[in-house]
Design an enzyme around this catalytic site. Sequence first.
Site, PDB file in Angstrom:
ATOM      1  N   HIS A 473       0.836  -1.211   0.000  1.00 19.05           N
ATOM      2  CA  HIS A 473       0.000   0.000   0.000  1.00 19.05           C
ATOM      3  C   HIS A 473       0.870   1.260   0.000  1.00 19.05           C
ATOM      4  CE1 HIS A 473      -3.173  -2.698   2.183  1.00 19.05           C
ATOM      5  NE2 HIS A 473      -3.051  -2.984   0.907  1.00 19.05           N
TER       6      HIS A 473
HETATM    7  C1  LIG Z   1       0.684  -7.155  -5.085  1.00 17.65           C
HETATM    8  C2  LIG Z   1      -0.273  -6.067  -4.668  1.00 17.65           C
HETATM    9  C3  LIG Z   1      -1.433  -6.407  -3.963  1.00 17.65           C
HETATM   10  C4  LIG Z   1      -2.303  -5.396  -3.557  1.00 17.65           C
HETATM   11  N1  LIG Z   1      -3.490  -5.757  -2.993  1.00 17.65           N
HETATM   12  C5  LIG Z   1      -4.404  -4.794  -2.722  1.00 17.65           C
HETATM   13  C6  LIG Z   1      -5.705  -5.134  -2.284  1.00 17.65           C
HETATM   14  O1  LIG Z   1      -6.064  -6.310  -2.154  1.00 17.65           O
HETATM   15  N2  LIG Z   1      -6.566  -4.123  -2.004  1.00 17.65           N
HETATM   16  C7  LIG Z   1      -6.208  -2.815  -2.112  1.00 17.65           C
HETATM   17  O2  LIG Z   1      -7.023  -1.945  -1.791  1.00 17.65           O
HETATM   18  N3  LIG Z   1      -4.997  -2.460  -2.558  1.00 17.65           N
HETATM   19  C8  LIG Z   1      -4.102  -3.421  -2.901  1.00 17.65           C
HETATM   20  N4  LIG Z   1      -2.900  -3.069  -3.429  1.00 17.65           N
HETATM   21  C9  LIG Z   1      -2.584  -1.631  -3.581  1.00 17.65           C
HETATM   22  C10 LIG Z   1      -3.272  -0.969  -4.769  1.00 17.65           C
HETATM   23  O3  LIG Z   1      -3.262  -1.802  -5.895  1.00 17.65           O
HETATM   24  C11 LIG Z   1      -2.573   0.364  -5.032  1.00 17.65           C
HETATM   25  O4  LIG Z   1      -2.771   1.197  -3.893  1.00 17.65           O
HETATM   26  C12 LIG Z   1      -3.077   1.123  -6.251  1.00 17.65           C
HETATM   27  O5  LIG Z   1      -3.041   0.332  -7.407  1.00 17.65           O
HETATM   28  C13 LIG Z   1      -2.195   2.368  -6.460  1.00 17.65           C
HETATM   29  O6  LIG Z   1      -2.635   3.038  -7.593  1.00 17.65           O
HETATM   30  P1  LIG Z   1      -1.703   4.011  -8.416  1.00 17.65           P
HETATM   31  O7  LIG Z   1      -2.505   4.548  -9.528  1.00 17.65           O
HETATM   32  O8  LIG Z   1      -1.056   4.963  -7.478  1.00 17.65           O
HETATM   33  O9  LIG Z   1      -0.505   3.088  -8.973  1.00 17.65           O
HETATM   34  P2  LIG Z   1      -0.528   1.769  -9.850  1.00 17.65           P
HETATM   35  O10 LIG Z   1      -1.872   1.143  -9.885  1.00 17.65           O
HETATM   36  O11 LIG Z   1       0.603   0.939  -9.354  1.00 17.65           O
HETATM   37  O12 LIG Z   1      -0.201   2.290 -11.324  1.00 17.65           O
HETATM   38  C14 LIG Z   1       1.013   2.893 -11.703  1.00 17.65           C
HETATM   39  C15 LIG Z   1       1.226   2.625 -13.196  1.00 17.65           C
HETATM   40  O13 LIG Z   1       2.263   3.477 -13.673  1.00 17.65           O
HETATM   41  C16 LIG Z   1       3.114   2.744 -14.529  1.00 17.65           C
HETATM   42  N5  LIG Z   1       4.427   3.388 -14.518  1.00 17.65           N
HETATM   43  C17 LIG Z   1       5.304   3.471 -13.489  1.00 17.65           C
HETATM   44  N6  LIG Z   1       6.396   4.164 -13.865  1.00 17.65           N
HETATM   45  C18 LIG Z   1       6.199   4.535 -15.148  1.00 17.65           C
HETATM   46  C19 LIG Z   1       6.978   5.263 -16.085  1.00 17.65           C
HETATM   47  N7  LIG Z   1       8.175   5.767 -15.754  1.00 17.65           N
HETATM   48  N8  LIG Z   1       6.491   5.440 -17.340  1.00 17.65           N
HETATM   49  C20 LIG Z   1       5.272   4.945 -17.692  1.00 17.65           C
HETATM   50  N9  LIG Z   1       4.496   4.238 -16.830  1.00 17.65           N
HETATM   51  C21 LIG Z   1       4.947   4.041 -15.570  1.00 17.65           C
HETATM   52  C22 LIG Z   1       3.135   1.344 -13.922  1.00 17.65           C
HETATM   53  O14 LIG Z   1       3.570   0.380 -14.859  1.00 17.65           O
HETATM   54  C23 LIG Z   1       1.678   1.195 -13.500  1.00 17.65           C
HETATM   55  O15 LIG Z   1       0.892   0.663 -14.541  1.00 17.65           O
HETATM   56  C24 LIG Z   1      -2.002  -4.044  -3.840  1.00 17.65           C
HETATM   57  C25 LIG Z   1      -0.861  -3.716  -4.567  1.00 17.65           C
HETATM   58  C26 LIG Z   1       0.002  -4.711  -4.989  1.00 17.65           C
HETATM   59  C27 LIG Z   1       1.238  -4.325  -5.774  1.00 17.65           C
END
Ligand SMILES: Cc1cc2nc3c(=O)[nH]c(=O)nc-3n(C[C@H](O)[C@H](O)[C@H](O)COP(=O)(O)OP(=O)(O)OC[C@H]3O[C@@H](n4cnc5c(N)ncnc54)[C@H](O)[C@@H]3O)c2cc1C
Length: 537
Positions: A473
């Site tokens: 998280h």
């Molecule tokens: C293994 C795992 C299990 C989890 N389980 C849960 C759960 O059961 N319930 C829950 O509520 N939360 C869970 N989470 C947490 C939740 O998924 C995250 O809080 C949420 O996805 C964060 O969203 P975000 O948009 O910040 O980032 P993300 O969803 O991680 O998206 C970021 C995106 O940016 C892309 N990216 C990164 N750097 C670059 C770059 N330089 N250029 C282009 N693209 C890039 C990545 O490839 C990715 O697709 C889990 C996370 C993981 C990893």
Amino acid sequence: MDLTRQRFDYIVVGAGAAGAIVATRLTEDPQVTVLLLEAGGEDETIWTKIPLGFAKTITDERYVSNFDTAPEPELHHRRYALTHGKVIGGSTAINGMIYIRGLRLDYDGWADAGAPGWSYEDVLPYFRKLESWMGGADSYHGDTGPIGVENARWKNPLADAFIATLAAIGVGRNPDINGQSAEGGGYTPHNTRRGRRSSTGEAYIKPSRNRRNLLIITQATVTRINFKGKEARGVTFEVGGQPHSVDATREVILSAGALHSPQLLQLSGVGPGRLLQELGIDVVHDLKGVGENLQDHLQTGLTFETTSRDTFNRTMADPFSQVRSAFNYFLGARNGALSIGVSVASCFVHTRLPPSEPDVLMHFLPYLPGPSGWDLSKASGFRMALFKCRPESRGSLRILSKNPHMAPRTIFNHLSTEEDRRSMVDGLLFARRVSQTAPLNRLIIRELTPGFPHAREGEMLDFIRQTASTSFHYCGTARMGKDPAAVVDENLRVRGVSRLRVIDASIMPTIPSSNSNPAALMIGEKGADLVKQGWPA
Ligand SMILES: Cc1cc2nc3c(=O)[nH]c(=O)nc-3n(C[C@H](O)[C@H](O)[C@H](O)COP(=O)(O)OP(=O)(O)OC[C@H]3O[C@@H](n4cnc5c(N)ncnc54)[C@H](O)[C@@H]3O)c2cc1C
């Protein structure tokens, strides 16, 4: 790839929880053009659709990326892997699908900490907008949003025993932990729709993919934001090792997640001035909070061997049960063992007497993980996993080089306060009490880890230090606020520069009391609205 003659109003970096939503919502207006750049590839495997598939994709480098933490001082200087999604849908394509929004106080706390417009009442409409709740619409839920939300579909007698035991010790029952009250135990809500994972790739990108005003480039890693003075003009990204530059006529939006958005800001000259100068990076804007305030939920738990036949270990060990589960899933009601995310039942716990707020969130997993953590033990058992809802420990993420491919130094400083240590130990003692109470106790052969009676109260802390790990998280590294260390304002604009926003889990001032994905999805929805509010009527 020549993008020089193409014009995009917005460039969105990262197609994860928040970024996929932002790109989809902005391109609802056919006049607005968006380039969405995603470092990972397409989400083409069936294992990101079947909930149980998370156990397979979590170790598959086609869908996830990893780097290690720095040694954690309070965890016996252990390092552990920071796995995160790298695919269309980002971490929503590979996560555990638990969908618990957190508590009212989490969002009220954001507003009080300098983010007006982000109180619970302010963000509730966005939670309602993004979800299709199985129970139908009411004042807490929507039923027409892209993301399906259903309670765990595996009606499991072992989980029922857990919920009944909670009721027996006064925790109560709650069929809707995201509703009016979060108190009480019940089946865990998941991001699924009729038993299939509801990632942002499936729910948002797929239906908008053919829009003429949305260009998505996968396997495209953004390496820097390009500035003219203090104005963000575009980005440089690499495809197959070849660099490309592209401009945005309106804004660059970082949605690369809490590990990569601050990394990109620092690489591009927005961050702690001294650090950037030491690395030979031209300082665009000295913003000391970039990469600071890093948070996560350190996770611990107890495991048990059970006489119950209703564990995933048993189901997978018996060919007849396997066939029945596959039949149920593919040809039946899409329930049973294949339909589960990481947890089947959950409850918030008060380790101190109410009226204090819950301080621990507990999940019930009707399976016993094997040695890797992602395989299955040969024994049949279950795990009660838990974390402190609102840890006080704060970490940081700092780049070590100008090289965008080098992992940053990332440290959480878990368990660095007495309060954090106390809640984690008290959480384990509460879980042990549950295990010793009827009806669950009747199904237990023995506690496996840490192993009662050997690990008594005084030894619990050491057990946590030796074994606890991430809940995935990660958040807080570009937090909202008004003070000098805040990175974005309440409109998610990066302070001190123009035409640049961060819209992802980085902007959370404090981690929600629950798993972080619902908040990240909500940030995508509200962030898109904030961008739209600047458009001419
Ligand atoms: C293994 C795992 C299990 C989890 N389980 C849960 C759960 O059961 N319930 C829950 O509520 N939360 C869970 N989470 C947490 C939740 O998924 C995250 O809080 C949420 O996805 C964060 O969203 P975000 O948009 O910040 O980032 P993300 O969803 O991680 O998206 C970021 C995106 O940016 C892309 N990216 C990164 N750097 C670059 C770059 N330089 N250029 C282009 N693209 C890039 C990545 O490839 C990715 O697709 C889990 C996370 C993981 C990893």
